[in-house]
Motif scaffolding. Structure first.
Motif, PDB file in Angstrom:
ATOM      1  N   SER A  11      44.556  56.138  36.227  1.00 19.16           N
ATOM      2  CA  SER A  11      43.645  55.855  35.119  1.00 19.16           C
ATOM      3  C   SER A  11      42.428  55.087  35.622  1.00 19.16           C
ATOM      4  O   SER A  11      41.310  55.283  35.144  1.00 19.16           O
ATOM      5  N   ILE A  12      42.653  54.205  36.595  1.00 15.05           N
ATOM      6  CA  ILE A  12      41.543  53.382  37.095  1.00 15.05           C
ATOM      7  C   ILE A  12      40.571  54.204  37.936  1.00 15.05           C
ATOM      8  O   ILE A  12      39.368  53.981  37.897  1.00 15.05           O
ATOM      9  N   VAL A  13      41.093  55.197  38.690  1.00 15.18           N
ATOM     10  CA  VAL A  13      40.159  56.043  39.453  1.00 15.18           C
ATOM     11  C   VAL A  13      39.631  57.199  38.603  1.00 15.18           C
ATOM     12  O   VAL A  13      38.747  57.923  39.037  1.00 15.18           O
ATOM     13  N   GLY A  14      40.182  57.349  37.403  1.00 18.93           N
ATOM     14  CA  GLY A  14      39.630  58.357  36.499  1.00 18.93           C
ATOM     15  C   GLY A  14      40.159  59.763  36.698  1.00 18.93           C
ATOM     16  O   GLY A  14      39.478  60.725  36.380  1.00 18.93           O
ATOM     17  N   THR A  15      41.379  59.900  37.223  1.00 22.64           N
ATOM     18  CA  THR A  15      41.944  61.243  37.318  1.00 22.64           C
ATOM     19  C   THR A  15      43.058  61.439  36.290  1.00 22.64           C
ATOM     20  O   THR A  15      43.634  62.510  36.205  1.00 22.64           O
ATOM     21  N   GLN A  16      43.353  60.380  35.533  1.00 24.45           N
ATOM     22  CA  GLN A  16      44.425  60.469  34.542  1.00 24.45           C
ATOM     23  C   GLN A  16      43.835  60.710  33.158  1.00 24.45           C
ATOM     24  O   GLN A  16      42.872  60.061  32.777  1.00 24.45           O
ATOM     25  N   LEU A  17      44.421  61.636  32.447  1.00 22.15           N
ATOM     26  CA  LEU A  17      44.045  61.872  31.054  1.00 22.15           C
ATOM     27  C   LEU A  17      44.610  60.716  30.228  1.00 22.15           C
ATOM     28  O   LEU A  17      45.816  60.521  30.199  1.00 22.15           O
ATOM     29  N   VAL A  18      43.750  59.919  29.586  1.00 22.26           N
ATOM     30  CA  VAL A  18      44.265  58.764  28.841  1.00 22.26           C
ATOM     31  C   VAL A  18      44.154  59.026  27.340  1.00 22.26           C
ATOM     32  O   VAL A  18      43.335  59.827  26.898  1.00 22.26           O
ATOM     33  N   HIS A  19      45.003  58.345  26.577  1.00 16.81           N
ATOM     34  CA  HIS A  19      45.061  58.610  25.140  1.00 16.81           C
ATOM     35  C   HIS A  19      44.550  57.463  24.290  1.00 16.81           C
ATOM     36  O   HIS A  19      44.506  57.554  23.079  1.00 16.81           O
ATOM     37  N   GLY A  20      44.190  56.362  24.929  1.00 20.29           N
ATOM     38  CA  GLY A  20      43.654  55.267  24.138  1.00 20.29           C
ATOM     39  C   GLY A  20      43.228  54.131  25.042  1.00 20.29           C
ATOM     40  O   GLY A  20      43.647  54.041  26.198  1.00 20.29           O
ATOM     41  N   GLY A  21      42.379  53.252  24.527  1.00 23.83           N
ATOM     42  CA  GLY A  21      41.945  52.092  25.289  1.00 23.83           C
ATOM     43  C   GLY A  21      40.786  52.410  26.206  1.00 23.83           C
ATOM     44  O   GLY A  21      40.259  53.525  26.196  1.00 23.83           O
ATOM     45  N   SER A  22      40.358  51.421  26.989  1.00 26.70           N
ATOM     46  CA  SER A  22      39.231  51.659  27.892  1.00 26.70           C
ATOM     47  C   SER A  22      39.535  51.108  29.276  1.00 26.70           C
ATOM     48  O   SER A  22      40.303  50.165  29.435  1.00 26.70           O
ATOM     49  N   VAL A  23      38.958  51.767  30.279  1.00 22.33           N
ATOM     50  CA  VAL A  23      39.080  51.319  31.661  1.00 22.33           C
ATOM     51  C   VAL A  23      37.683  51.283  32.248  1.00 22.33           C
ATOM     52  O   VAL A  23      36.984  52.307  32.244  1.00 22.33           O
ATOM     53  N   ARG A  24      37.259  50.119  32.704  1.00 19.26           N
ATOM     54  CA  ARG A  24      35.945  50.008  33.337  1.00 19.26           C
ATOM     55  C   ARG A  24      36.115  49.472  34.744  1.00 19.26           C
ATOM     56  O   ARG A  24      36.942  48.596  34.994  1.00 19.26           O
ATOM     57  N   VAL A  25      35.347  50.044  35.670  1.00 18.61           N
ATOM     58  CA  VAL A  25      35.394  49.596  37.055  1.00 18.61           C
ATOM     59  C   VAL A  25      33.967  49.246  37.454  1.00 18.61           C
ATOM     60  O   VAL A  25      33.047  50.048  37.224  1.00 18.61           O
ATOM     61  N   LEU A  26      33.753  48.046  37.980  1.00 13.24           N
ATOM     62  CA  LEU A  26      32.420  47.574  38.362  1.00 13.24           C
ATOM     63  C   LEU A  26      31.429  47.760  37.205  1.00 13.24           C
ATOM     64  O   LEU A  26      30.268  48.098  37.404  1.00 13.24           O
TER      65      LEU A  26
END
Lengths: 268, 244
Positions: free
Chosen positions: A55-70
């Protein structure tokens, strides 16, 4: 390379939910990681560590929430040179030589020409650069995969079980390397199911069944659980968090998210 | 999409194949051997002169389809594709890199198959030889592009191997190899008219007989080209950065 001084956390995860079919893999996870930290993500296999890292590298399909890197949304174009990812499977080309592998990924990353030699030195692979990867030992192949993650001097490194199957000496060497990279300003999130590696991290996230059961420094963890090793601490926390009956519903956040008609505890 | 990513990927795919000499030998020799076998079977008749050109369309098409679909599937399964997609590599660059590498192999393979058909099996070519090459290479590229597309729908090696008959056999059956398309039931004839391999077979047969002008052959090659472009575009669209 150093960030521009904006104080966005290196990694910021908020209320992250990932489901696979009807199974809730990640159940409303939230945490943030500051620049230059070495954070260990520990937990038994199958607890959702890899899913969180993906999820953090952005290859996972997510269903809710947010992940931000830098400060950017995970997986966005601007991050693809600044964040590196070592997958759990080795993700290298077995039928190429070590150097051919690194050269290819270097070109894809548009990293400078000398970078291949730099990472070969860092991972102690310079002597095997011309060997076909297939013919190397398991430990060497895993270092090739790590070397790929070092290309281009990324600011954030997401490493999924980088030390699995390595002998103790090599493991110690790699942890020294990770500390050195962090000292140079990189942020590292490293998963492992080997608890004794935990002591080398600044901070530990203990994960079980899709949620965190502890978030502390190694010393703090031992103090709060009154135990002598991380492994004991983990077992103590499990006992405290999870009364014997397996079907006990988890408390935090469940009333909002449990899909109608799903049996309690049915989401293992 | 960047040309450097495409070049790097094409170079890497070729380097992988160069580490596997047996695959190279098989790629280059198998279509010719099969064509030779058919020529030998029909050596007492004149059937080979009519189906020979269609065989040049068929065998390289099948071989490239298989090689392309399996190697991209391998990339998905080993995790390298996931890793690449976290890097600044465009999905289009990735697919084009593969198409370029296999396209080059296809040129070599087709050259050998054509040379073998003409000079060893005695296939008569009344039209222009360069047109024969043009169509044959387009056709092998088509196999590559469809193979790349097919691998997007396969999760395992077992599935991808079965996509071969699913994608390829109907095209052979409806292309006119067994029965000329004009003699097929109307529905099947119409379907056959829209399938790319039909046009490759038509064009190669036309070059061999020398009955049609270059325009006829170029139009058919363009039709194949449209299928190639469509498959490559669709193949890169179906490549997902985020997966469950």
């Amino acid at each position: 390379m150093g960030s521009m001084g904006t104080e966005a956390p290196a990694i910021e995860v908020d209320d992250l939910v990932v489901r696979r079919g009807r199974t809730v893999v990640l159940d409303g996870l939230g945490f943030s990681v500051g620049s230059g930290d070495v954070v260990g993500l520990l937990g038994p296999s199958g607890c959702g560590k890899s899913t969180l890292l993906r999820s953090i590298v952005g290859t996972q399909l997510v269903h809710g929430g947010s992940v931000r890197v830098l400060g950017e949304p995970a997986g966005s174009r601007q991050l693809r040179r600044r964040v590196s990812y070592m997958t759990q499977s080795l993700s290298i080309y077995d039928d190429l030589t070590v150097r051919q592998n690194l050269e290819y990924f270097r070109k894809v990353l548009v990293a400078p020409g000398g970078d291949t030699d730099r990472v070969l030195e860092l991972t102690d692979l310079a002597g095997s650069a011309h060997e076909v990867t297939e013919n190397l030992s398991g430990g060497q192949r895993s270092r090739v995969s790590l070397a790929v993650a070092l290309l281009g001097d990324p600011e954030v490194m997401i490493l999924d079980e980088p030390t699995v199957g390595l002998d103790p000496v090599l493991r110690a060497d790699l942890w020294s390397l990770f500390r050195q990279l962090a000292a140079d300003g990189a942020t590292l999130l490293i998963s492992s199911h080997v608890m004794d590696e935990a002591t080398r991290c600044d901070r530990l996230l203990l994960m079980r069944e899709g949620r965190f059961i502890a978030d502390d420094s190694p010393a703090g963890l031992l103090r709060s659980t009154g135990t002598g090793t991380t492994e004991e601490a983990f077992l103590t926390l499990i006992a405290a968090n999870d009364p014997p009956a397996t079907a006990t519903p988890r408390t935090r956040g469940r009333h909002r998210r449990a899909p109608a008609g799903q049996a309690p505890g049915g989401n293992r | 999409m960047s040309p450097s990513g495409t070049w790097a990927t094409a170079g890497r795919v070729l380097a992988q194949i160069l580490h596997d000499p047996r695959t190279i030998a098989l790629l280059l020799v198998v279509p010719s051997l099969l064509i030779g076998l058919v020529a030998w079977i029909f050596s007492e008749t004149d059937v080979f002169s009519t189906i020979g050109p269609a065989l040049i369309a068929m065998f390289p098409f099948i071989v490239m389809f298989l090689v392309a679909s399996i190697s991209t599937l391998r990339e998905r399964r080993s995790g390298t594709l996931e890793r690449l997609l976290t890097m600044p590599l465009g999905k289009g660059s990735f697919v084009l890199g593969y198409a370029l590498a296999f396209g080059l192999l296809a040129v070599a393979q087709t050259a050998i198959a054509v040379a073998f058909s003409i000079w060893v099996c005695g296939l008569e070519i009344n039209g222009r030889l360069w047109l024969l090459f043009l169509v044959a290479v387009a056709d092998a590229l088509l196999g590559t592009a469809l193979g790349l597309l097919a691998s997007a729908f396969a999760r395992t090696e077992f599935q991808v191997v079965q996509f071969m008959p699913a994608f390829v056999f109907p095209q052979i059956l409806l292309g006119g190899l067994f029965l000329p398309r004009a003699q097929l039931p109307d529905v099947l004839e119409t379907i056959g008219d829209w399938l790319p391999l039909s046009h490759a077979m038509d064009a190669l047969t036309a070059v061999a007989t020398g009955d049609e002008d270059s325009g006829y052959i170029v139009v058919r090659t363009l039709f194949i080209g449209a299928w190639i472009v469509g498959s490559i575009v669709l193949g890169s669209i179906t490549l997902r950065r985020r997966t469950p």
